[in-house]
Every structure is written in structure tokens, then in C-alpha cells.
Design an enzyme around this catalytic site. Structure first.
Site, PDB file in Angstrom:
ATOM      1  N   TYR A  91       0.800  -1.076   0.094  1.00 45.41           N
ATOM      2  CA  TYR A  91       0.015  -0.190   0.115  1.00 45.41           C
ATOM      3  C   TYR A  91       0.827   1.263   0.065  1.00 45.41           C
ATOM      4  CZ  TYR A  91      -3.854   2.800   1.923  1.00 45.41           C
ATOM      5  OH  TYR A  91      -4.776   3.907   2.379  1.00 45.41           O
ATOM      6  N   LYS A 166      -6.291  -0.703  -2.406  1.00 48.66           N
ATOM      7  CA  LYS A 166      -7.259  -0.211  -1.419  1.00 48.66           C
ATOM      8  C   LYS A 166      -7.929  -1.667  -1.214  1.00 48.66           C
ATOM      9  CE  LYS A 166      -6.894   4.300  -0.511  1.00 48.66           C
ATOM     10  NZ  LYS A 166      -6.874   4.890   0.708  1.00 48.66           N
ATOM     11  N   GLU A 237     -12.709   6.741  -4.827  1.00 45.87           N
ATOM     12  CA  GLU A 237     -11.237   6.920  -4.332  1.00 45.87           C
ATOM     13  C   GLU A 237     -10.518   7.851  -5.453  1.00 45.87           C
ATOM     14  OE1 GLU A 237      -9.941   5.416  -1.260  1.00 45.87           O
ATOM     15  OE2 GLU A 237      -8.443   7.053  -1.591  1.00 45.87           O
ATOM     16  N   ASP A 238      -9.726   8.722  -4.517  1.00 46.68           N
ATOM     17  CA  ASP A 238      -9.081   9.636  -5.228  1.00 46.68           C
ATOM     18  C   ASP A 238      -9.455  10.423  -6.411  1.00 46.68           C
ATOM     19  OD1 ASP A 238      -7.187   9.186  -3.243  1.00 46.68           O
ATOM     20  OD2 ASP A 238      -5.748   7.959  -4.583  1.00 46.68           O
ATOM     21  N   ALA A 294      -6.863  23.077   1.923  1.00 49.50           N
ATOM     22  CA  ALA A 294      -8.283  22.619   2.115  1.00 49.50           C
ATOM     23  C   ALA A 294      -8.913  22.198   0.827  1.00 49.50           C
ATOM     24  CB  ALA A 294      -8.806  24.014   2.454  1.00 49.50           C
ATOM     25  N   THR A 296      -9.917  18.297  -0.953  1.00 45.63           N
ATOM     26  CA  THR A 296     -10.887  17.187  -0.671  1.00 45.63           C
ATOM     27  C   THR A 296     -10.792  16.706   0.574  1.00 45.63           C
ATOM     28  OG1 THR A 296     -10.845  16.610  -3.048  1.00 45.63           O
ATOM     29  CG2 THR A 296     -11.816  14.936  -1.567  1.00 45.63           C
ATOM     30  N   ASN A 451      -6.474   6.869   6.064  1.00 42.16           N
ATOM     31  CA  ASN A 451      -7.785   6.257   6.299  1.00 42.16           C
ATOM     32  C   ASN A 451      -7.908   4.650   6.178  1.00 42.16           C
ATOM     33  OD1 ASN A 451      -7.091   5.865   3.409  1.00 42.16           O
ATOM     34  ND2 ASN A 451      -8.253   7.768   2.983  1.00 42.16           N
TER      35      ASN A 451
HETATM   36  N1  LIG Z   1      -3.574   9.969   5.222  1.00 41.03           N
HETATM   37  C1  LIG Z   1      -4.748   9.848   4.691  1.00 41.03           C
HETATM   38  O1  LIG Z   1      -5.485   9.111   5.229  1.00 41.03           O
HETATM   39  C2  LIG Z   1      -4.846  10.670   3.636  1.00 41.03           C
HETATM   40  C3  LIG Z   1      -6.450  10.731   2.871  1.00 41.03           C
HETATM   41  C4  LIG Z   1      -6.853  11.494   1.937  1.00 41.03           C
HETATM   42  C5  LIG Z   1      -5.750  12.341   1.352  1.00 41.03           C
HETATM   43  N2  LIG Z   1      -4.233  12.342   1.878  1.00 41.03           N
HETATM   44  C6  LIG Z   1      -3.266  13.276   1.451  1.00 41.03           C
HETATM   45  O2  LIG Z   1      -3.710  14.599   1.461  1.00 41.03           O
HETATM   46  C7  LIG Z   1      -3.250  15.213   0.204  1.00 41.03           C
HETATM   47  C8  LIG Z   1      -4.268  16.027  -0.488  1.00 41.03           C
HETATM   48  O3  LIG Z   1      -5.323  15.310  -0.830  1.00 41.03           O
HETATM   49  P1  LIG Z   1      -6.484  15.802  -1.278  1.00 41.03           P
HETATM   50  O4  LIG Z   1      -7.422  14.374  -1.946  1.00 41.03           O
HETATM   51  O5  LIG Z   1      -7.339  16.467  -0.474  1.00 41.03           O
HETATM   52  O6  LIG Z   1      -6.111  16.584  -2.756  1.00 41.03           O
HETATM   53  P2  LIG Z   1      -6.715  18.020  -3.029  1.00 41.03           P
HETATM   54  O7  LIG Z   1      -5.993  18.370  -4.334  1.00 41.03           O
HETATM   55  O8  LIG Z   1      -8.225  17.974  -3.172  1.00 41.03           O
HETATM   56  O9  LIG Z   1      -6.323  18.986  -1.835  1.00 41.03           O
HETATM   57  C9  LIG Z   1      -5.031  19.477  -1.674  1.00 41.03           C
HETATM   58  C10 LIG Z   1      -5.236  21.104  -1.458  1.00 41.03           C
HETATM   59  O10 LIG Z   1      -3.971  21.449  -0.999  1.00 41.03           O
HETATM   60  C11 LIG Z   1      -4.030  22.967  -1.374  1.00 41.03           C
HETATM   61  N3  LIG Z   1      -2.560  23.235  -1.730  1.00 41.03           N
HETATM   62  C12 LIG Z   1      -1.526  23.363  -2.834  1.00 41.03           C
HETATM   63  N4  LIG Z   1      -0.456  23.821  -2.433  1.00 41.03           N
HETATM   64  C13 LIG Z   1      -0.606  24.361  -1.275  1.00 41.03           C
HETATM   65  C14 LIG Z   1       0.218  25.359  -0.546  1.00 41.03           C
HETATM   66  N5  LIG Z   1       1.234  25.715  -0.956  1.00 41.03           N
HETATM   67  N6  LIG Z   1      -0.478  25.741   0.591  1.00 41.03           N
HETATM   68  C15 LIG Z   1      -1.490  25.214   0.945  1.00 41.03           C
HETATM   69  N7  LIG Z   1      -2.457  24.793   0.306  1.00 41.03           N
HETATM   70  C16 LIG Z   1      -1.930  24.102  -0.647  1.00 41.03           C
HETATM   71  C17 LIG Z   1      -4.647  22.681  -2.785  1.00 41.03           C
HETATM   72  O11 LIG Z   1      -4.804  23.887  -3.575  1.00 41.03           O
HETATM   73  C18 LIG Z   1      -5.777  21.874  -2.550  1.00 41.03           C
HETATM   74  O12 LIG Z   1      -6.865  22.413  -2.235  1.00 41.03           O
HETATM   75  C19 LIG Z   1      -2.582  14.287  -0.394  1.00 41.03           C
HETATM   76  O13 LIG Z   1      -1.017  14.201  -0.248  1.00 41.03           O
HETATM   77  C20 LIG Z   1      -2.983  13.033   0.067  1.00 41.03           C
HETATM   78  O14 LIG Z   1      -2.247  11.909  -0.135  1.00 41.03           O
HETATM   79  C21 LIG Z   1      -4.011  11.467   3.000  1.00 41.03           C
HETATM   80  O1  LIG Z   2      -3.920   6.029  -0.024  1.00 45.12           O
HETATM   81  C1  LIG Z   2      -3.489   6.599   1.179  1.00 45.12           C
HETATM   82  O2  LIG Z   2      -2.497   6.271   1.477  1.00 45.12           O
HETATM   83  C2  LIG Z   2      -4.661   7.285   1.696  1.00 45.12           C
HETATM   84  C3  LIG Z   2      -5.411   8.500   1.037  1.00 45.12           C
HETATM   85  O3  LIG Z   2      -6.696   7.783   0.702  1.00 45.12           O
HETATM   86  C4  LIG Z   2      -4.640   9.123   0.216  1.00 45.12           C
HETATM   87  O4  LIG Z   2      -5.189   9.489  -1.069  1.00 45.12           O
HETATM   88  O5  LIG Z   2      -3.619   9.769   0.369  1.00 45.12           O
HETATM   89 MN   LIG Z   3      -7.098   8.409  -1.305  1.00 44.95          MN
END
Ligand SMILES: NC(=O)c1ccc[n+]([C@@H]2O[C@H](COP(=O)([O-])OP(=O)(O)OC[C@H]3O[C@@H](n4cnc5c(N)ncnc54)[C@H](O)[C@@H]3O)[C@@H](O)[C@H]2O)c1
Ligand SMILES: O=C(O)C[C@H](O)C(=O)O
Ligand SMILES: [Mn+2]
Length: 551
Positions: A91, A166, A237-238, A294, A296, A451
Site C-alpha cells: 500500500y 485499497k 477513491e482519489d 483545504a 478534498t 484512512n
Molecule cells: N492520510 C490519509 O489518510 C489521507 C487521506 C486523503 C488524502 N491524503 C493526502 O492529502 C493530500 C491532499 O489530498 P486531497 O485529495 O485533499 O487533494 P486536493 O487536491 O483535493 O487538496 C489539496 C489542497 O492543497 C492545496 N494546496 C496546494 N499547495 C498548497 C500550498 N502551498 N499551501 C496550502 N495549500 C496548498 C490545494 O490547493 C488543494 O486545495 C494528498 O497528499 C493525499 O495523499 C491523506
Molecule cells: O491512500 C492513502 O494512503 C490515503 C489516502 O486515501 C490518500 O489519498 O492519500
Molecule cells: Mn485517497
């Protein structure tokens, strides 16, 4: 009548060298395998041995996928034995390397369904789903359109590895039967120039569609999938920022659907916050929450934590006052014209600050706001600098800090830095697994705010309960079930439970979700005993006797 060759090529029934003498005779396998009949344990040992000979994590993953392609029981039996070690390989983060190199590494479609916007009529969608399901009883689909893969962006058809990955975690963590799942990618073109320029890219060489045609395609897919598989749990997803919440909102009242990045991430981060507050002894309604990135996930998490403040007794209006959203523009204000609908909900008024024009960088914002919780979902590596963290920690005793952008190369900070910069006061969880941090004689365990720690249990619970939808109460039940597992008395305790207990707490989450569905009366069937319904739904990686397969 299934014949030898076909059996060896069917990963859902193949046992390889573990076929017994009797099975070899009755299934037409005589002479097709080496003579020594192995046990599953011996096969697992072989696989792990060869795995250790691979030098890079990507090579390890490719090898494990070859086992997955051949023999699901063997793959999951090995995974079950080495969960903590395999998670970052199977993963996140290694899955990101595998997605970036998918077209080059391609050997097998891995029983996934590939849909294309160039063939977006309902008949073709239906035929594609039917062909890939091949008569299997599909209860769970993970679908992506490849636009927002982790934080690495648009990977078109190559994004299919995310549904595949996933789903592997669903089966390993929650015991979802791997023959009842279907990974799906909807190829609607891509914005990724490196893919468009590569003649060997396996997806459509065309620009990504953002129009009505896209939404119609998604709609036809949802309708066909729901019609073909009536007991379906549909996991999105994504998807990209412009579409993810629109799609969830469109279907969540009518079907059993789940968006992992919005809801799954909201649950795991809320569970981490609850775990952190259990350790610090502070109240939820005293917190100031800063979301950095801010999009998704960032908005999804803020909505979940905000809902928790409402449940703790605040009005919605008062709850929102605890939130500060930061994106590329800096702190988000309600007079900005380029906010997403989710960002608008939480945007602040400039009149609250006497220097609102200066609040465009994180350090100035932290100085002005004094957050007690900060979550990074920005994809900006290293954005939580020493200055930012020290400023935050100067105004709060136990700052809760979660840099959760994936993969590792995009994380806002590392656990050792956060512990060091706050002199051990920070309550930390990271998106990818982090090793414990030794600091001033204390061993700090670092929870994984991913998640993956919750979505398998949520899916299992909803499926086992035959839930007709996934609503806020079920989601809240999932988050609370996890917070309680943390042992807050031990110095250096993690705010989320460790990954080696993934199967145990997936079951805890499943029971909480199923119980909530049953209590609300939103199940198709009458469930009298939630625990046994969850247990009955679980699959275990053991070989069934196949001697009578053709009788
Ligand atoms: N750990 C988890 O379970 C988990 C789950 C979902 C997403 N994520 C991670 O979160 C991150 C974002 O995912 P997402 O699906 O929300 O993507 P997304 O593209 O919807 O959101 C990213 C946001 O960050 C903003 N951004 C970009 N550059 C920036 C900066 N310099 N300063 C402030 N904001 C900035 C973008 O404009 C956007 O709104 C990814 O790296 C993803 O892997 C982690
Ligand atoms: O896939 C992951 O590791 C968590 C999350 O769904 C992401 O998009 O980063
Ligand atoms: Mn994801």
C-alpha cells in the site's frame, strides 16, 4: 468442468504446490506440478524468503503482486503474517511508485475493470463489469477516475493500482472475501503531460473531460453497477477536488456509497484528535483547528471534526468559529472569489484580524490564530517548518499535529522533527507509517493517520449489516470506536492504535458501524446479532478442499 490449466490460472481457486494428491487426480493436474505437496505454511515461508531477497520496495511489491495474480489465498496468508512489514510495500507509500510506473510494469490486469469515456454507453459499461466479475458475487467496488491519486496528481488509467491496493487492505484488514470485490478505473483522459507524451502509456491519449459527458459517464457506471450487483458497497477513491464531493453528495442518499478521501480521512483524523485529547485531558470545544491544504481531504476532515463539536453541544455557527482553513492563497476569507463550496463553509471574515492582508503564509497565520490542532493535507513537503511548529507549541501545551499528505515525499513534516521541535509535547500522527521516536529517554509511538485504518472496518460493518446507506451516525460511531483503543496512561503513547492490530480494530470499527445501521433500522435484512453478522461475513485465507470441484 474446470480443467487443470484453467485452475492453475484462476487466482481465486489456485493452490499451486499445495494441491493434494487427490485434488491433482480429480482436477486433471497430474504431472502439472512439482511432486512435493506443500502446506500453506510452507508456501508462505517460501514467499517471505524470496520477498526478502528483493532489494527495493518496488521490487518487493512487484513480486508480491505476482503471488496475488496467481493465488489469492497464498497472498493473503503471507500478508496476514507480516501485516506491519507489508503495509508500506503493498500500500502507501510504495503504491505511488507502482502507479507512476504502471504502464512499464504491466503484466496482468489483476481482475480489474477498465472503463473508457470513448465507450461510455451503458451496454459497454455493463459488459465490462460482467466480464471482469465473471459470475462472482460482487459486494464491494473501489472506483477511481485517477485524477487525484494520493498527492501525486493525475495518473489516468495508471491510477487503477489504487483500487487494487485499497481492496487488498480491505481483505487483509477486515477479511472481505477477495473474490467478492472489483477494482474499477474510469479513464476520462488525463492532464498528465508525461503520460500523454508516452506512446507506451496504456490509457487514453486525450485531455481529461471535465464536462457533462464526464458526469453522465459516472452516472451510467453507478446505475449499471448498482443494477448488476444489488448488494453493492461502492467506494470512491482519489477523484479530483472539483468532482469528489459533488459525486458523493449526488449518490449518498440513494445508494450505499463511501468517499474515502472525504469520509474515511475525516474519521481517522477525528479518531486521532479524540485519542490526543484523551492523553492531554483537554476538551474538544476548547480546540482551535487549522487545516493546511483545504482540498478534498482537508475539507472532509474539518466537516467531521466540526460535526463532533456540534455533538459536543455547540451550535453549528459557533462550531465553525473554531476552524481556520489555509490553502494556496493563505488563510481563506469569505471575500475571496475562488473558494470551493467546502472552503466557503469555513471561510473567515477579515474583520476578525487587524492584519488580514498579511495572512498569506503559514507562519504568520499560526502567529495570528494560535491553533491547538494542525492537520496537513496540502501535498507541500516540509511546509510544517521548525519556526511554524515552535510558534504553535509556544501557545499550547500539547499541540496535536498531523502531517498526512502522501506519499512520504509530500509529507508536511516528519515525526522525529515534530517531537524534537516541541520538546516531546506534540501529539503526532503521520499519513505513512513512522518508526517510534526516541527522545530524552522516552519512546514516542507514532500513530498512522491513514484512512486505511478505518475504511476496511466501515465497509465490513456496512456490508455485514446489509445497510442501505452510510450516514453520519455510522461514520461518527466508527471514529469513536477507535479513539477508545488508545492507552493514554503510557508515556509517549500514540494517539491512534498501532498497525499491527489492524485486523482487531477493523473488527471493532465494523461492529460499531453495523450496530449503528441496525439501531437506525436502515438494513435490508433483519440482523439480530451484530457480532455474529460481522463474523459470518469474514473470509480467512485458508484452502478449501477442492476434490469435488467438478462434481
Ligand atoms: N492520510 C490519509 O489518510 C489521507 C487521506 C486523503 C488524502 N491524503 C493526502 O492529502 C493530500 C491532499 O489530498 P486531497 O485529495 O485533499 O487533494 P486536493 O487536491 O483535493 O487538496 C489539496 C489542497 O492543497 C492545496 N494546496 C496546494 N499547495 C498548497 C500550498 N502551498 N499551501 C496550502 N495549500 C496548498 C490545494 O490547493 C488543494 O486545495 C494528498 O497528499 C493525499 O495523499 C491523506
Ligand atoms: O491512500 C492513502 O494512503 C490515503 C489516502 O486515501 C490518500 O489519498 O492519500
Ligand atoms: Mn485517497
Amino acid at each position: 468442468m474446470v480443467k487443470g490449466e484453467e485452475i492453475l490460472n484462476n487466482p481465486f481457486i489456485n493452490k499451486g504446490t499445495a494441491f493434494t494428491e487427490d485434488e491433482r487426480k480429480t482436477l486433471g493436474l497430474v504431472g502439472m506440478l512439482p511432486p512435493n505437496v506443500q502446506t500453506l505454511d510452507e508456501q508462505v515461508e517460501n514467499v517471505y524468503d524470496e520477498y526478502q531477497h528483493k532489494s527495493s520496495d518496488l521490487d518487493k511489491r512487484v513480486y508480491l503482486m505476482s503471488i496475488f495474480n496467481e493465488n489469492r489465498v497464498l497472498f493473503y496468508a503471507t500478508f496476514a503474517k507480516h501485516v506491519t512489514e507489508f503495509m508500506p510495500v503493498v500500500y502507501d507509500p510504495t503504491i505511488a511508485d507502482s502507479i507512476e510506473n504502471y504502464s512499464r510494469l504491466y503484466v496482468n490486469p489483476q481482475n480489474a475493470a477498465f472503463l473508457s469515456i470513448d465507450h461510455d454507453d451503458s451496454e459497454t459499461i455493463r459488459e465490462s463489469l460482467k466480464n471482469t466479475a465473471a459470475g462472482r458475487n460482487i459486494k464491494l467496488i473501489v472506483v477511481t477516475d485517477g485524477e487525484g491519486i494520493l498527492g501525486i496528481g493525475d495518473w489516468g488509467t495508471q491510477g487503477i493500482d489504487i483500487p487494487v491496493g485499497k481492496l487488498m487492505v480491505y481483505s487483509a484488514a477486515a477479511g472481505i472475501d477477495p473474490s467478492e470485490v472489483l477494482p474499477v478505473v474510469m479513464d476520462v483522459g488525463t492532464t498528465n503531460k508525461s503520460l500523454l507524451d508516452n506512446p507506451l502509456y496504456l490509457g487514453n491519449h486525450q485531455d481529461r473531460d471535465y464536462g457533462q459527458k464526464y458526469y453522465d459517464f459516472v452516472d451510467k457506471f453507478v446505475k449499471e453497477a448498482e443494477d448488476l450487483f444489488p448488494n453493492l458497497y461502492l467506494h470512491f477513491e482519489d477523484f479530483g477536488r472539483a468532482n469528489a464531493s459533488n459525486i458523493l453528495d449526488k449518490y449518498k442518499d440513494d445508494y450505499l456509497v463511501f468517499n474515502d478521501d472525504i469520509q474515511g480521512t475525516g474519521i481517522i483524523v477525528l479518531a486521532g484528535v479524540l485519542g490526543g485529547l484523551k492523553i492531554s485531558g483537554e476538551k474538544m470545544t476548547d480546540q482551535k483547528y487549522l487545516c493546511f491544504g483545504a482540498g478534498t481531504a482537508g475539507v472532509g476532515i474539518a466537516q467531521r471534526v466540526c460535526e463532533e463539536m456540534v455533538q459536543a453541544g455547540l451550535s453549528e455557527e459557533d462550531a465553525k468559529k473554531h476552524f481556520y482553513m489555509v490553502d494556496k492563497q493563505g488563510l481563506l476569507f469569505d471575500d475571496m472569489s475562488d473558494l470551493t463550496p467546502g472552503q466557503k463553509e469555513f471561510a473567515r471574515s477579515r474583520s476578525e484580524f487587524d492584519n488580514s492582508e498579511d495572512l498569506t503564509d503559514l507562519l504568520s497565520i499560526v502567529k495570528a490564530v494560535h491553533p491547538s490542532i494542525m492537520v496537513g493535507t496540502s501535498t507541500q513537503h516540509g511546509a510544517f517548518t521548525e519556526d511554524v511548529i515552535k510558534e504553535m507549541a509556544a501557545h499550547t501545551e500539547r499541540p496535536i499535529i498531523m502531517p498526512i499528505s502522501n506519499p512520504t515525499k509530500l509529507a508536511e513534516a516528519t515525526a522525529p522533527d515534530l517531537i524534537k521541535w516541541t520538546d516531546g509535547r506534540a501529539l503526532v500522527a503521520t499519513g505513512v507509517p513512522s518508526a517510534p521516536v526516541e527522545y530524552n529517554g522516552v519512546k514516542y509511538e507514532i500513530g498512522q493517520a491513514n484512512n486505511a485504518l478505518v475504511y476496511p472496518g466501515i465497509g465490513l460493518g456496512a456490508i455485514a449489516a446489509t445497510a442501505t446507506k452510510l450516514n453520519d451516525d455510522m461514520i461518527s460511531a466508527a471514529a469513536h470506536s477507535l479513539g477508545g483503543i488508545v492507552d493514554s496512561k503510557v508515556p509517549g503513547a500514540a494517539i491512534l492504535p498501532p498497525v499491527d492490530q489492524l485486523t482487531e480494530f477493523s473488527e471493532t470499527v465494523a461492529i460499531a458501524v453495523a450496530q449503528s445501521a441496525v439501531d437506525q433500522g436502515i438494513t435490508r435484512e433483519k440482523i439480530s446479532d451484530v457480532k455474529s453478522a460481522v463474523e459470518d461475513e469474514k473470509w480467512y485465507p485458508v484452502y478449501p478442499d477442492l476434490t469435488n470441484l467438478n462434481k
